[in-house]
Design a protein around this motif. Structure first.
Motif, mmCIF file in Angstrom:
data_model
loop_
_atom_site.group_PDB
_atom_site.id
_atom_site.type_symbol
_atom_site.label_atom_id
_atom_site.label_comp_id
_atom_site.label_asym_id
_atom_site.label_seq_id
_atom_site.Cartn_x
_atom_site.Cartn_y
_atom_site.Cartn_z
ATOM 1 N N TYR A 1 0.158 11.448 -10.818
ATOM 2 C CA TYR A 1 -0.820 12.504 -10.586
ATOM 3 C C TYR A 1 -0.141 13.873 -10.659
ATOM 4 O O TYR A 1 -0.639 14.796 -11.299
ATOM 5 C CB TYR A 1 -1.486 12.307 -9.222
ATOM 6 C CG TYR A 1 -2.490 13.376 -8.872
ATOM 7 C CD1 TYR A 1 -3.796 13.277 -9.320
ATOM 8 C CD2 TYR A 1 -2.140 14.477 -8.099
ATOM 9 C CE1 TYR A 1 -4.732 14.250 -9.010
ATOM 10 C CE2 TYR A 1 -3.058 15.461 -7.796
ATOM 11 C CZ TYR A 1 -4.351 15.338 -8.237
ATOM 12 O OH TYR A 1 -5.271 16.308 -7.942
ATOM 13 N N CYS B 1 1.162 5.942 -7.341
ATOM 14 C CA CYS B 1 -0.054 6.569 -7.878
ATOM 15 C C CYS B 1 0.021 8.087 -7.770
ATOM 16 O O CYS B 1 -0.534 8.804 -8.599
ATOM 17 C CB CYS B 1 -1.285 6.055 -7.138
ATOM 18 S SG CYS B 1 -1.736 4.374 -7.549
ATOM 19 N N SER C 1 -7.887 3.582 -3.461
ATOM 20 C CA SER C 1 -7.961 2.132 -3.248
ATOM 21 C C SER C 1 -6.865 1.648 -2.309
ATOM 22 O O SER C 1 -7.118 0.871 -1.376
ATOM 23 C CB SER C 1 -7.846 1.397 -4.580
ATOM 24 O OG SER C 1 -8.869 1.779 -5.445
ATOM 25 N N PHE C 2 -5.658 2.113 -2.545
ATOM 26 C CA PHE C 2 -4.556 1.635 -1.711
ATOM 27 C C PHE C 2 -4.508 2.333 -0.359
ATOM 28 O O PHE C 2 -3.927 1.802 0.582
ATOM 29 C CB PHE C 2 -3.232 1.726 -2.463
ATOM 30 C CG PHE C 2 -3.081 0.600 -3.436
ATOM 31 C CD1 PHE C 2 -2.616 -0.629 -3.010
ATOM 32 C CD2 PHE C 2 -3.457 0.741 -4.749
ATOM 33 C CE1 PHE C 2 -2.513 -1.690 -3.882
ATOM 34 C CE2 PHE C 2 -3.355 -0.313 -5.634
ATOM 35 C CZ PHE C 2 -2.882 -1.537 -5.200
ATOM 36 N N GLY D 1 -6.492 4.937 -7.865
ATOM 37 C CA GLY D 1 -5.452 4.080 -7.284
ATOM 38 C C GLY D 1 -5.056 4.526 -5.896
ATOM 39 O O GLY D 1 -4.886 3.703 -4.984
ATOM 40 N N THR D 2 -4.916 5.830 -5.698
ATOM 41 C CA THR D 2 -4.551 6.352 -4.375
ATOM 42 C C THR D 2 -5.629 6.026 -3.354
ATOM 43 O O THR D 2 -5.325 5.575 -2.246
ATOM 44 C CB THR D 2 -4.330 7.876 -4.456
ATOM 45 O OG1 THR D 2 -3.313 8.150 -5.412
ATOM 46 C CG2 THR D 2 -3.922 8.442 -3.118
ATOM 47 N N THR E 1 2.599 1.665 -3.474
ATOM 48 C CA THR E 1 1.652 1.944 -4.543
ATOM 49 C C THR E 1 1.025 3.328 -4.377
ATOM 50 O O THR E 1 0.722 3.993 -5.374
ATOM 51 C CB THR E 1 0.585 0.846 -4.609
ATOM 52 O OG1 THR E 1 1.240 -0.420 -4.728
ATOM 53 C CG2 THR E 1 -0.320 1.023 -5.804
ATOM 54 N N LEU F 1 -7.498 8.215 -12.836
ATOM 55 C CA LEU F 1 -6.872 6.919 -12.561
ATOM 56 C C LEU F 1 -5.938 7.007 -11.354
ATOM 57 O O LEU F 1 -5.911 6.106 -10.518
ATOM 58 C CB LEU F 1 -6.104 6.442 -13.791
ATOM 59 C CG LEU F 1 -6.946 6.062 -14.997
ATOM 60 C CD1 LEU F 1 -6.045 5.680 -16.163
ATOM 61 C CD2 LEU F 1 -7.882 4.934 -14.655
ATOM 62 N N SER F 2 -5.182 8.074 -11.254
ATOM 63 C CA SER F 2 -4.286 8.243 -10.115
ATOM 64 C C SER F 2 -5.065 8.381 -8.814
ATOM 65 O O SER F 2 -4.697 7.803 -7.788
ATOM 66 C CB SER F 2 -3.390 9.462 -10.306
ATOM 67 O OG SER F 2 -2.503 9.267 -11.362
ATOM 68 N N SER G 1 0.821 -1.207 0.000
ATOM 69 C CA SER G 1 0.000 0.000 0.000
ATOM 70 C C SER G 1 0.855 1.257 0.000
ATOM 71 O O SER G 1 0.576 2.210 -0.731
ATOM 72 C CB SER G 1 -0.921 0.006 1.228
ATOM 73 O OG SER G 1 -1.785 -1.092 1.195
#
Length: 124
Positions: A87, A83, A103-104, A100-101, A79, A96-97, A76
């Motif tokens: 950005y 991410c 989610s992790f 991802g940020t 990642t 998308l960035s 985490s």
């Protein structure tokens, strides 16, 4: 690497966390392999009594749980950095960035909460 131009120190920090994740994950997987080898090995059965072998397997299996949690924690962290860097550099669409940020960041909360909220496992 393209991200080197964004912030070299953050890229190296993310790489350090990725290496920590790989190291802890490898050791955790090898503990599982060691358990399988001990259980199915005739030499281990000859060297240890059944109680000793059972205790050793229990210790190794118990050691794997925090290993997986620590692996997810490092995953985490690195990642999140990987991410955030695109950005800031606008190399990928910001949506998308951010996805991802987010989610992790949720995954980062999981392992500490699992350590605090679970009871001790007992083997029968």
């Amino acid at each position: 690497m393209i991200l080197r131009e964004v912030d070299r120190s953050r890229v190296l920090l993310a790489l350090l966390w990725r290496m920590a994740e790989a190291l802890v994950g490898s050791v955790t997987v090898l503990l599982g392999v060691l358990v399988v080898l001990l259980v199915h090995s005739e030499a281990a059965r000859a060297a240890f009594t059944a109680e000793e072998l059972s205790s050793l397997v229990e210790v190794l299996v118990t050691a794997r749980e925090p290993g997986f949690d620590l692996t997810i924690f490092f995953l985490s962290l690195d990642t999140l950095m990987y991410c955030r860097l695109p950005y800031r550099s606008r190399l990928v669409p910001r949506v998308l960035s951010v996805l991802g940020t987010g989610s992790f960041a949720i995954m980062l909360v999981g392992p500490p909460s699992a350590c605090c909220c679970t009871s001790t496992r007992t083997w029968s």
